[in-house]
Design an enzyme around this catalytic site. Structure first.
Site, short mmCIF file in Angstrom:
data_model
loop_
_atom_site.label_atom_id
_atom_site.label_comp_id
_atom_site.label_asym_id
_atom_site.label_seq_id
_atom_site.Cartn_x
_atom_site.Cartn_y
_atom_site.Cartn_z
N GLU A 180 5.53 -3.21 -4.96
CA GLU A 180 5.09 -2.27 -5.72
C GLU A 180 5.94 -0.91 -6.23
O GLU A 180 5.73 0.11 -5.88
CB GLU A 180 3.55 -1.40 -5.21
CG GLU A 180 2.73 -2.43 -5.18
CD GLU A 180 1.34 -1.91 -4.58
OE1 GLU A 180 0.23 -2.30 -4.83
OE2 GLU A 180 1.44 -0.43 -4.11
N GLU A 376 -1.83 -9.50 -4.50
CA GLU A 376 -2.87 -8.61 -3.80
C GLU A 376 -4.00 -8.18 -4.68
O GLU A 376 -3.71 -8.16 -5.80
CB GLU A 376 -2.26 -7.15 -3.48
CG GLU A 376 -1.03 -7.10 -2.44
CD GLU A 376 -0.64 -5.82 -1.96
OE1 GLU A 376 -1.33 -4.67 -2.18
OE2 GLU A 376 0.75 -5.66 -1.77
C1 BG6 Z 1 -1.07 -1.96 -2.12
C2 BG6 Z 1 0.03 -2.21 -0.87
O1 BG6 Z 1 -0.81 -0.57 -2.41
O2 BG6 Z 1 -2.39 -1.81 -1.65
C3 BG6 Z 1 -0.40 -2.47 0.42
O3 BG6 Z 1 1.11 -3.13 -1.46
C4 BG6 Z 1 -1.74 -1.67 0.65
O4 BG6 Z 1 0.60 -2.10 1.39
C5 BG6 Z 1 -2.73 -2.14 -0.25
O5 BG6 Z 1 -2.08 -1.79 1.93
C6 BG6 Z 1 -4.02 -1.63 -0.28
O6 BG6 Z 1 -3.98 -0.14 -0.06
P1 BG6 Z 1 -4.60 0.66 1.26
O7 BG6 Z 1 -4.22 1.95 1.04
O8 BG6 Z 1 -6.05 0.33 1.03
O9 BG6 Z 1 -3.87 -0.22 2.28
#
Ligand code: BG6
Length: 480
Positions: A180, A376
Protein backbone atom coordinates in the site's frame (compact mmCIF):
# COMPACT_ATOMS: atom_id res chain seq x y z
CA UNK A 1 -15.04 -21.76 -16.18
CA UNK A 2 -14.38 -18.01 -15.77
CA UNK A 3 -11.14 -17.98 -13.77
CA UNK A 4 -7.89 -19.34 -15.19
CA UNK A 5 -6.92 -22.91 -14.38
CA UNK A 6 -3.94 -21.74 -12.32
CA UNK A 7 -5.80 -18.88 -10.60
CA UNK A 8 -4.04 -18.04 -7.31
CA UNK A 9 -6.73 -18.57 -4.67
CA UNK A 10 -5.44 -18.05 -1.16
CA UNK A 11 -5.19 -15.63 1.71
CA UNK A 12 -2.99 -12.82 2.96
CA UNK A 13 -1.28 -11.73 6.17
CA UNK A 14 1.59 -9.45 7.20
CA UNK A 15 4.48 -10.29 9.50
CA UNK A 16 3.94 -7.42 11.93
CA UNK A 17 0.26 -8.26 12.41
CA UNK A 18 0.48 -12.00 12.94
CA UNK A 19 3.96 -13.25 13.78
CA UNK A 20 4.38 -11.76 17.26
CA UNK A 21 7.74 -12.89 18.72
CA UNK A 22 8.79 -9.27 18.28
CA UNK A 23 12.11 -9.67 20.08
CA UNK A 24 12.84 -13.34 19.43
CA UNK A 25 15.85 -14.81 17.58
CA UNK A 26 17.56 -11.47 17.13
CA UNK A 27 14.64 -9.51 15.67
CA UNK A 28 14.93 -5.74 16.08
CA UNK A 29 12.06 -3.35 16.75
CA UNK A 30 9.99 -2.14 13.82
CA UNK A 31 7.76 0.91 13.53
CA UNK A 32 4.76 -1.40 13.99
CA UNK A 33 6.20 -2.51 17.34
CA UNK A 34 5.99 1.10 18.51
CA UNK A 35 2.30 1.47 17.66
CA UNK A 36 -0.20 1.16 20.49
CA UNK A 37 -3.36 -0.93 20.29
CA UNK A 38 -6.80 0.67 20.23
CA UNK A 39 -8.95 2.87 18.03
CA UNK A 40 -6.88 5.93 18.94
CA UNK A 41 -3.78 4.33 17.36
CA UNK A 42 -3.71 6.51 14.24
CA UNK A 43 -4.44 9.72 16.11
CA UNK A 44 -1.67 8.96 18.61
CA UNK A 45 0.97 8.35 15.97
CA UNK A 46 -0.23 11.31 13.90
CA UNK A 47 -0.07 13.75 16.79
CA UNK A 48 2.70 16.40 16.88
CA UNK A 49 3.90 15.11 20.27
CA UNK A 50 4.50 11.56 19.15
CA UNK A 51 8.06 10.51 18.43
CA UNK A 52 9.71 7.17 17.66
CA UNK A 53 11.75 7.30 20.85
CA UNK A 54 8.98 5.54 22.73
CA UNK A 55 9.47 3.63 25.96
CA UNK A 56 7.00 0.91 24.92
CA UNK A 57 5.48 0.96 28.37
CA UNK A 58 2.76 3.60 27.96
CA UNK A 59 0.23 1.42 26.14
CA UNK A 60 -0.55 -2.15 25.10
CA UNK A 61 1.39 -3.18 22.01
CA UNK A 62 -0.62 -6.04 20.44
CA UNK A 63 1.76 -6.47 17.50
CA UNK A 64 4.37 -7.76 19.96
CA UNK A 65 2.46 -11.01 20.31
CA UNK A 66 0.33 -10.93 17.15
CA UNK A 67 -1.33 -14.34 16.93
CA UNK A 68 2.01 -16.05 17.56
CA UNK A 69 2.21 -17.20 13.94
CA UNK A 70 5.98 -17.29 14.45
CA UNK A 71 5.60 -20.39 16.59
CA UNK A 72 2.34 -21.74 15.16
CA UNK A 73 2.81 -21.28 11.41
CA UNK A 74 2.80 -25.03 10.76
CA UNK A 75 -0.63 -25.44 12.31
CA UNK A 76 -1.85 -22.37 10.38
CA UNK A 77 -0.52 -23.55 7.05
CA UNK A 78 -2.09 -26.97 7.60
CA UNK A 79 -5.44 -25.20 7.90
CA UNK A 80 -4.75 -23.09 4.79
CA UNK A 81 -3.93 -26.30 2.92
CA UNK A 82 -7.17 -27.86 4.13
CA UNK A 83 -9.04 -24.94 2.55
CA UNK A 84 -7.21 -25.71 -0.68
CA UNK A 85 -5.06 -22.57 -0.83
CA UNK A 86 -2.98 -22.30 -3.98
CA UNK A 87 -1.13 -19.25 -2.63
CA UNK A 88 -0.26 -17.68 0.70
CA UNK A 89 0.66 -13.99 0.73
CA UNK A 90 2.82 -13.07 3.70
CA UNK A 91 5.52 -10.50 4.34
CA UNK A 92 9.06 -10.75 5.55
CA UNK A 93 9.79 -8.62 8.61
CA UNK A 94 12.74 -6.46 7.55
CA UNK A 95 13.78 -6.17 11.20
CA UNK A 96 14.17 -9.96 11.50
CA UNK A 97 16.71 -9.91 8.69
CA UNK A 98 18.41 -6.59 9.51
CA UNK A 99 17.39 -5.79 13.11
CA UNK A 100 18.34 -2.13 12.90
CA UNK A 101 18.28 -1.85 9.14
CA UNK A 102 21.78 -0.44 8.62
CA UNK A 103 23.91 -3.51 9.45
CA UNK A 104 26.17 -5.06 6.86
CA UNK A 105 25.37 -8.68 7.68
CA UNK A 106 21.92 -10.25 7.97
CA UNK A 107 20.59 -12.14 10.96
CA UNK A 108 20.78 -15.82 10.03
CA UNK A 109 18.07 -16.86 12.49
CA UNK A 110 15.61 -14.52 10.82
CA UNK A 111 16.47 -15.95 7.41
CA UNK A 112 16.10 -19.50 8.72
CA UNK A 113 12.59 -18.72 9.93
CA UNK A 114 11.45 -17.76 6.43
CA UNK A 115 13.20 -20.82 4.94
CA UNK A 116 11.00 -22.92 7.18
CA UNK A 117 7.84 -20.93 6.39
CA UNK A 118 8.43 -21.11 2.64
CA UNK A 119 9.26 -24.82 2.75
CA UNK A 120 6.12 -25.52 4.75
CA UNK A 121 3.99 -23.78 2.10
CA UNK A 122 5.75 -25.62 -0.71
CA UNK A 123 5.27 -28.98 0.99
CA UNK A 124 1.51 -28.47 0.47
CA UNK A 125 1.89 -27.09 -3.04
CA UNK A 126 1.04 -23.58 -1.79
CA UNK A 127 2.77 -20.82 -3.76
CA UNK A 128 4.33 -18.23 -1.44
CA UNK A 129 3.61 -14.61 -2.45
CA UNK A 130 5.99 -12.35 -0.56
CA UNK A 131 5.66 -8.68 0.31
CA UNK A 132 9.15 -7.31 0.94
CA UNK A 133 8.00 -4.46 3.18
CA UNK A 134 4.59 -4.37 4.83
CA UNK A 135 4.29 -1.49 7.32
CA UNK A 136 7.29 -2.57 9.40
CA UNK A 137 10.54 -0.82 8.55
CA UNK A 138 13.14 -1.15 11.32
CA UNK A 139 12.38 1.44 14.00
CA UNK A 140 16.02 2.54 14.03
CA UNK A 141 15.70 3.74 10.42
CA UNK A 142 12.66 5.85 11.29
CA UNK A 143 14.25 7.20 14.46
CA UNK A 144 17.84 7.85 13.43
CA UNK A 145 17.50 8.46 9.70
CA UNK A 146 14.06 10.12 9.55
CA UNK A 147 12.41 7.32 7.55
CA UNK A 148 12.13 7.12 3.77
CA UNK A 149 12.70 10.83 3.17
CA UNK A 150 16.38 9.97 3.70
CA UNK A 151 18.13 8.70 0.56
CA UNK A 152 20.33 6.39 2.63
CA UNK A 153 17.37 4.06 3.05
CA UNK A 154 17.59 3.10 -0.61
CA UNK A 155 20.93 1.39 -0.03
CA UNK A 156 19.72 -0.30 3.16
CA UNK A 157 16.65 -1.61 1.38
CA UNK A 158 18.71 -2.72 -1.60
CA UNK A 159 20.93 -4.78 0.69
CA UNK A 160 17.89 -6.32 2.39
CA UNK A 161 16.12 -7.06 -0.92
CA UNK A 162 19.29 -8.62 -2.35
CA UNK A 163 19.70 -10.92 0.62
CA UNK A 164 16.13 -12.21 0.56
CA UNK A 165 15.81 -12.43 -3.22
CA UNK A 166 19.08 -14.35 -3.52
CA UNK A 167 18.06 -16.64 -0.71
CA UNK A 168 14.46 -17.39 -1.65
CA UNK A 169 13.72 -16.48 -5.29
CA UNK A 170 14.63 -19.96 -6.58
CA UNK A 171 11.66 -21.20 -4.52
CA UNK A 172 9.41 -18.13 -4.69
CA UNK A 173 8.16 -16.70 -7.98
CA UNK A 174 5.71 -13.99 -6.81
CA UNK A 175 6.81 -10.86 -4.93
CA UNK A 176 5.64 -7.35 -4.16
CA UNK A 177 7.83 -4.47 -3.02
CA UNK A 178 6.00 -2.00 -0.74
CA UNK A 179 2.59 -2.70 0.74
CA UNK A 180 0.00 0.00 0.00
CA UNK A 181 2.66 2.45 -1.10
CA UNK A 182 -0.01 5.11 -1.76
CA UNK A 183 -1.33 5.01 1.83
CA UNK A 184 1.30 7.63 2.70
CA UNK A 185 -0.95 10.21 1.07
CA UNK A 186 -2.97 10.06 4.30
CA UNK A 187 -0.84 8.16 6.86
CA UNK A 188 2.89 8.18 6.07
CA UNK A 189 3.89 6.65 9.43
CA UNK A 190 3.11 3.10 8.36
CA UNK A 191 4.91 2.86 5.05
CA UNK A 192 7.38 5.77 5.11
CA UNK A 193 8.20 5.94 8.84
CA UNK A 194 7.30 9.64 8.73
CA UNK A 195 5.41 11.33 11.56
CA UNK A 196 4.73 15.02 12.27
CA UNK A 197 7.81 15.34 14.49
CA UNK A 198 10.00 14.11 11.61
CA UNK A 199 8.34 16.25 8.96
CA UNK A 200 5.30 14.40 7.64
CA UNK A 201 3.22 17.58 7.55
CA UNK A 202 5.41 18.92 4.78
CA UNK A 203 4.31 16.99 1.68
CA UNK A 204 7.67 17.62 0.05
CA UNK A 205 9.01 15.00 2.46
CA UNK A 206 6.32 12.52 1.48
CA UNK A 207 7.03 12.93 -2.24
CA UNK A 208 10.74 12.66 -1.56
CA UNK A 209 10.11 9.48 0.43
CA UNK A 210 8.03 8.09 -2.44
CA UNK A 211 10.79 8.83 -4.88
CA UNK A 212 13.22 6.87 -2.72
CA UNK A 213 10.75 4.01 -2.49
CA UNK A 214 10.25 4.01 -6.28
CA UNK A 215 14.01 3.79 -6.75
CA UNK A 216 14.31 1.08 -4.09
CA UNK A 217 11.45 -0.86 -5.67
CA UNK A 218 13.06 -0.61 -9.11
CA UNK A 219 16.33 -1.88 -7.64
CA UNK A 220 14.48 -4.86 -6.16
CA UNK A 221 12.98 -5.60 -9.59
CA UNK A 222 16.45 -5.39 -11.12
CA UNK A 223 17.95 -7.75 -8.55
CA UNK A 224 14.98 -10.11 -8.81
CA UNK A 225 15.32 -10.44 -12.58
CA UNK A 226 19.02 -11.15 -12.24
CA UNK A 227 18.43 -14.04 -9.84
CA UNK A 228 15.40 -15.58 -11.53
CA UNK A 229 14.38 -14.82 -15.07
CA UNK A 230 10.68 -15.68 -14.73
CA UNK A 231 10.25 -13.91 -11.39
CA UNK A 232 7.08 -11.80 -11.09
CA UNK A 233 7.44 -8.65 -9.00
CA UNK A 234 4.49 -6.37 -8.48
CA UNK A 235 3.77 -3.04 -6.88
CA UNK A 236 1.11 -2.98 -4.19
CA UNK A 237 -1.36 -0.22 -3.51
CA UNK A 238 -4.78 0.56 -2.13
CA UNK A 239 -7.34 1.00 -4.87
CA UNK A 240 -10.68 2.61 -4.11
CA UNK A 241 -13.06 4.20 -6.59
CA UNK A 242 -13.55 7.80 -5.49
CA UNK A 243 -16.94 8.64 -6.92
CA UNK A 244 -18.17 12.16 -7.39
CA UNK A 245 -20.90 12.61 -4.78
CA UNK A 246 -23.26 13.92 -7.46
CA UNK A 247 -23.22 14.97 -11.10
CA UNK A 248 -21.88 18.43 -10.33
CA UNK A 249 -18.91 18.73 -12.72
CA UNK A 250 -16.98 20.42 -9.90
CA UNK A 251 -17.28 17.25 -7.85
CA UNK A 252 -16.46 15.14 -10.88
CA UNK A 253 -13.27 17.11 -11.34
CA UNK A 254 -12.43 16.98 -7.64
CA UNK A 255 -12.83 13.22 -7.76
CA UNK A 256 -10.61 12.98 -10.84
CA UNK A 257 -7.87 14.94 -9.06
CA UNK A 258 -8.18 12.76 -5.96
CA UNK A 259 -8.03 9.59 -8.02
CA UNK A 260 -4.85 10.76 -9.67
CA UNK A 261 -3.32 11.60 -6.32
CA UNK A 262 -4.46 8.54 -4.44
CA UNK A 263 -5.21 5.76 -6.90
CA UNK A 264 -2.89 6.43 -9.82
CA UNK A 265 0.21 8.42 -8.95
CA UNK A 266 2.27 5.58 -7.48
CA UNK A 267 1.20 2.99 -10.05
CA UNK A 268 1.76 5.44 -12.91
CA UNK A 269 5.41 5.64 -11.87
CA UNK A 270 5.90 1.97 -11.01
CA UNK A 271 4.05 0.49 -14.01
CA UNK A 272 4.92 3.03 -16.69
CA UNK A 273 8.39 3.82 -15.42
CA UNK A 274 8.22 7.60 -15.36
CA UNK A 275 6.55 10.46 -13.53
CA UNK A 276 3.20 11.44 -15.07
CA UNK A 277 2.86 14.82 -16.75
CA UNK A 278 0.33 15.87 -14.07
CA UNK A 279 3.07 15.75 -11.42
CA UNK A 280 3.42 19.57 -11.42
CA UNK A 281 -0.28 20.06 -10.75
CA UNK A 282 -0.18 17.35 -8.10
CA UNK A 283 2.76 18.89 -6.25
CA UNK A 284 1.08 22.27 -6.38
CA UNK A 285 -2.06 20.86 -4.77
CA UNK A 286 0.00 19.61 -1.86
CA UNK A 287 2.25 22.64 -1.71
CA UNK A 288 5.25 20.42 -2.36
CA UNK A 289 8.32 20.65 -4.54
CA UNK A 290 9.67 18.12 -7.01
CA UNK A 291 11.64 15.36 -5.30
CA UNK A 292 15.40 15.55 -5.61
CA UNK A 293 16.63 12.89 -8.01
CA UNK A 294 20.09 11.49 -8.52
CA UNK A 295 21.69 10.81 -11.85
CA UNK A 296 20.54 7.48 -13.16
CA UNK A 297 17.25 7.41 -11.22
CA UNK A 298 15.11 8.06 -14.27
CA UNK A 299 16.74 5.29 -16.28
CA UNK A 300 16.42 2.90 -13.36
CA UNK A 301 12.69 3.61 -13.05
CA UNK A 302 12.22 3.28 -16.80
CA UNK A 303 14.11 -0.01 -17.10
CA UNK A 304 12.69 -1.78 -14.04
CA UNK A 305 8.93 -1.50 -14.09
CA UNK A 306 6.73 -3.97 -12.24
CA UNK A 307 5.23 -7.09 -13.80
CA UNK A 308 1.80 -6.79 -12.26
CA UNK A 309 -0.32 -4.64 -9.97
CA UNK A 310 -1.19 -6.07 -6.58
CA UNK A 311 -3.87 -4.11 -4.82
CA UNK A 312 -6.13 -4.10 -1.82
CA UNK A 313 -9.82 -3.47 -2.29
CA UNK A 314 -12.16 -2.99 0.64
CA UNK A 315 -14.43 -0.09 -0.15
CA UNK A 316 -15.17 3.01 -2.19
CA UNK A 317 -15.55 6.64 -1.21
CA UNK A 318 -17.61 9.58 -2.38
CA UNK A 319 -16.10 13.01 -2.93
CA UNK A 320 -18.11 16.12 -2.20
CA UNK A 321 -16.11 19.29 -2.30
CA UNK A 322 -18.41 21.64 -4.15
CA UNK A 323 -22.08 20.83 -3.67
CA UNK A 324 -24.30 22.75 -1.29
CA UNK A 325 -25.62 19.54 0.23
CA UNK A 326 -24.04 18.67 3.56
CA UNK A 327 -22.42 15.27 3.70
CA UNK A 328 -20.98 13.19 6.54
CA UNK A 329 -17.34 12.27 6.51
CA UNK A 330 -16.85 8.52 6.10
CA UNK A 331 -14.30 6.28 7.77
CA UNK A 332 -11.98 4.54 5.39
CA UNK A 333 -8.96 2.42 4.75
CA UNK A 334 -6.36 5.17 5.22
CA UNK A 335 -8.26 7.60 2.99
CA UNK A 336 -10.75 10.45 3.22
CA UNK A 337 -14.15 11.10 1.70
CA UNK A 338 -17.85 11.33 2.47
CA UNK A 339 -20.70 8.89 2.97
CA UNK A 340 -22.33 7.50 -0.10
CA UNK A 341 -26.11 7.26 0.41
CA UNK A 342 -26.30 4.21 -1.86
CA UNK A 343 -24.00 2.04 0.24
CA UNK A 344 -24.04 0.24 3.57
CA UNK A 345 -20.99 0.28 5.78
CA UNK A 346 -19.13 -2.20 7.99
CA UNK A 347 -19.13 -1.87 11.78
CA UNK A 348 -15.99 0.24 11.32
CA UNK A 349 -17.71 2.53 8.82
CA UNK A 350 -15.98 1.20 5.67
CA UNK A 351 -18.50 1.46 2.81
CA UNK A 352 -19.24 -1.90 1.21
CA UNK A 353 -19.26 -1.78 -2.56
CA UNK A 354 -18.90 -5.04 -4.53
CA UNK A 355 -19.65 -3.39 -7.87
CA UNK A 356 -16.83 -0.96 -7.09
CA UNK A 357 -14.45 -3.91 -7.42
CA UNK A 358 -15.59 -4.55 -10.99
CA UNK A 359 -15.18 -0.85 -11.70
CA UNK A 360 -11.69 -0.86 -10.15
CA UNK A 361 -10.54 -3.91 -12.09
CA UNK A 362 -11.75 -2.42 -15.36
CA UNK A 363 -10.22 0.98 -14.62
CA UNK A 364 -6.83 -0.47 -13.76
CA UNK A 365 -6.85 -2.82 -16.73
CA UNK A 366 -7.90 -0.10 -19.17
CA UNK A 367 -5.17 2.21 -17.91
CA UNK A 368 -2.22 -0.18 -17.69
CA UNK A 369 -2.87 -3.50 -19.41
CA UNK A 370 -0.74 -5.46 -16.97
CA UNK A 371 -2.04 -8.44 -14.97
CA UNK A 372 -3.92 -7.58 -11.78
CA UNK A 373 -3.80 -9.43 -8.48
CA UNK A 374 -6.31 -8.71 -5.68
CA UNK A 375 -4.02 -9.31 -2.73
CA UNK A 376 -6.40 -8.00 -0.04
CA UNK A 377 -10.17 -7.85 0.32
CA UNK A 378 -12.50 -8.70 3.15
CA UNK A 379 -14.84 -7.64 5.91
CA UNK A 380 -13.54 -6.61 9.32
CA UNK A 381 -16.29 -7.67 11.75
CA UNK A 382 -16.88 -8.79 15.32
CA UNK A 383 -17.44 -12.54 15.52
CA UNK A 384 -19.28 -14.33 18.29
CA UNK A 385 -19.24 -17.94 19.36
CA UNK A 386 -22.77 -19.32 19.77
CA UNK A 387 -24.02 -21.70 22.46
CA UNK A 388 -23.01 -24.70 20.34
CA UNK A 389 -19.50 -23.33 20.04
CA UNK A 390 -19.88 -22.36 16.35
CA UNK A 391 -18.99 -19.12 14.58
CA UNK A 392 -21.59 -18.45 11.91
CA UNK A 393 -20.07 -15.58 9.96
CA UNK A 394 -22.69 -15.38 7.22
CA UNK A 395 -22.07 -11.63 6.89
CA UNK A 396 -18.47 -12.38 5.85
CA UNK A 397 -19.57 -15.05 3.37
CA UNK A 398 -22.05 -12.61 1.87
CA UNK A 399 -19.42 -9.88 1.54
CA UNK A 400 -16.87 -12.19 -0.08
CA UNK A 401 -19.36 -13.94 -2.37
CA UNK A 402 -20.58 -10.62 -3.75
CA UNK A 403 -17.03 -9.46 -4.40
CA UNK A 404 -16.00 -12.72 -6.07
CA UNK A 405 -19.10 -12.45 -8.26
CA UNK A 406 -18.05 -9.02 -9.53
CA UNK A 407 -14.49 -10.29 -10.00
CA UNK A 408 -15.93 -12.90 -12.33
CA UNK A 409 -17.85 -10.27 -14.23
CA UNK A 410 -14.69 -8.19 -14.58
CA UNK A 411 -12.84 -11.20 -16.00
CA UNK A 412 -15.69 -11.61 -18.48
CA UNK A 413 -15.27 -7.90 -19.27
CA UNK A 414 -11.75 -8.81 -20.40
CA UNK A 415 -9.60 -8.09 -17.33
CA UNK A 416 -6.49 -10.23 -16.80
CA UNK A 417 -6.76 -11.31 -13.16
CA UNK A 418 -4.07 -13.49 -11.60
CA UNK A 419 -5.48 -14.32 -8.22
CA UNK A 420 -7.32 -13.47 -5.06
CA UNK A 421 -5.90 -13.56 -1.53
CA UNK A 422 -8.47 -12.19 0.94
CA UNK A 423 -7.02 -10.28 3.85
CA UNK A 424 -6.43 -11.79 7.26
CA UNK A 425 -7.34 -15.32 6.22
CA UNK A 426 -6.63 -16.07 9.85
CA UNK A 427 -7.65 -13.42 12.43
CA UNK A 428 -4.83 -11.01 13.22
CA UNK A 429 -4.12 -7.56 14.67
CA UNK A 430 -5.80 -4.75 12.69
CA UNK A 431 -3.37 -2.28 11.13
CA UNK A 432 -5.38 0.91 11.58
CA UNK A 433 -6.63 0.22 15.10
CA UNK A 434 -4.42 -2.48 16.59
CA UNK A 435 -7.57 -4.40 17.56
CA UNK A 436 -8.04 -8.17 17.59
CA UNK A 437 -11.81 -7.77 17.61
CA UNK A 438 -11.77 -6.44 14.04
CA UNK A 439 -11.62 -9.89 12.50
CA UNK A 440 -11.30 -10.89 8.85
CA UNK A 441 -10.43 -14.57 9.07
CA UNK A 442 -11.82 -17.89 7.97
CA UNK A 443 -10.01 -19.10 11.08
CA UNK A 444 -10.84 -17.65 14.48
CA UNK A 445 -8.04 -16.99 16.97
CA UNK A 446 -8.97 -16.99 20.63
CA UNK A 447 -7.49 -13.68 21.70
CA UNK A 448 -9.18 -10.43 22.73
CA UNK A 449 -8.27 -6.75 22.61
CA UNK A 450 -6.70 -6.92 26.05
CA UNK A 451 -4.45 -9.79 25.05
CA UNK A 452 -6.41 -12.49 26.92
CA UNK A 453 -7.01 -15.84 25.30
CA UNK A 454 -5.61 -19.27 24.53
CA UNK A 455 -4.43 -18.48 20.95
CA UNK A 456 -6.41 -21.56 19.87
CA UNK A 457 -7.46 -21.70 16.26
CA UNK A 458 -11.06 -22.53 15.29
CA UNK A 459 -12.73 -22.84 11.88
CA UNK A 460 -15.54 -20.39 11.20
CA UNK A 461 -18.48 -21.20 8.91
CA UNK A 462 -16.69 -19.28 6.13
CA UNK A 463 -13.84 -21.83 6.26
CA UNK A 464 -15.81 -24.60 4.54
CA UNK A 465 -17.53 -22.10 2.28
CA UNK A 466 -14.19 -20.77 0.97
CA UNK A 467 -12.90 -24.34 0.60
CA UNK A 468 -15.83 -25.04 -1.72
CA UNK A 469 -15.24 -21.80 -3.64
CA UNK A 470 -11.63 -22.75 -4.27
CA UNK A 471 -12.48 -26.35 -5.17
CA UNK A 472 -14.98 -25.11 -7.77
CA UNK A 473 -12.54 -22.45 -9.04
CA UNK A 474 -15.04 -19.77 -8.06
CA UNK A 475 -18.06 -21.36 -9.74
CA UNK A 476 -19.93 -22.26 -6.55
CA UNK A 477 -20.47 -19.22 -4.32
CA UNK A 478 -23.62 -20.49 -2.57
CA UNK A 479 -23.80 -20.28 1.21
CA UNK A 480 -25.31 -23.60 2.16
C1 BG6 B 1 -4.59 -2.75 4.55
C2 BG6 B 1 -3.28 -3.28 5.02
O1 BG6 B 1 -4.64 -1.40 4.87
O2 BG6 B 1 -5.77 -3.23 5.06
C3 BG6 B 1 -3.35 -4.34 6.08
O3 BG6 B 1 -2.41 -3.65 3.98
C4 BG6 B 1 -4.55 -4.09 6.93
O4 BG6 B 1 -2.14 -4.34 6.77
C5 BG6 B 1 -5.81 -4.19 6.10
O5 BG6 B 1 -4.63 -4.91 8.07
C6 BG6 B 1 -7.11 -3.98 6.84
O6 BG6 B 1 -7.06 -2.84 7.60
P1 BG6 B 1 -7.35 -2.89 9.17
O7 BG6 B 1 -7.01 -1.57 9.67
O8 BG6 B 1 -8.77 -3.26 9.30
O9 BG6 B 1 -6.44 -3.96 9.69
Amino acid sequence: MVFKKDFLWGGATAANQCEGAYDVDGKGLSVADAMPGGRERMSIISSPNFNWDVELTNYRYPNHVGIDHYHRFKEDITLFAEMGFKAYRFSIAWSRIFPKGDELEPNEKGLAFYDALIDECLSYGIEPVITISHYEMPLHLAKEYGGWKNRQLVAFFERYAKVILERYAHKVKYWMTFNEINSAMEFPALSQGLIPSTGSDDYTNRFQAWHHQFVASALAVKIGKSVREDIQIGCMQIYAPLYAFDSNPENQFASQLKQRAFDYFTSDVQVRGYYPTYIKQLLKTYNATMPVMEEGDEELLRDNTVDYIGFSYYMSMAINEKSAEETDPAAGNLMEGVRNPFLEASEWGWQIDPLGLRISLNDLWDRYQVPLFIVENGLGAKDTIDEKGAINDDYRIEYLAKHIQTMKEAVEDGVDLMGYTPWGCIDLVAASTGEMSKRYGFIYVDLDDEGNGSFNRQKKKSFNWYKKVIASNGEDLENN
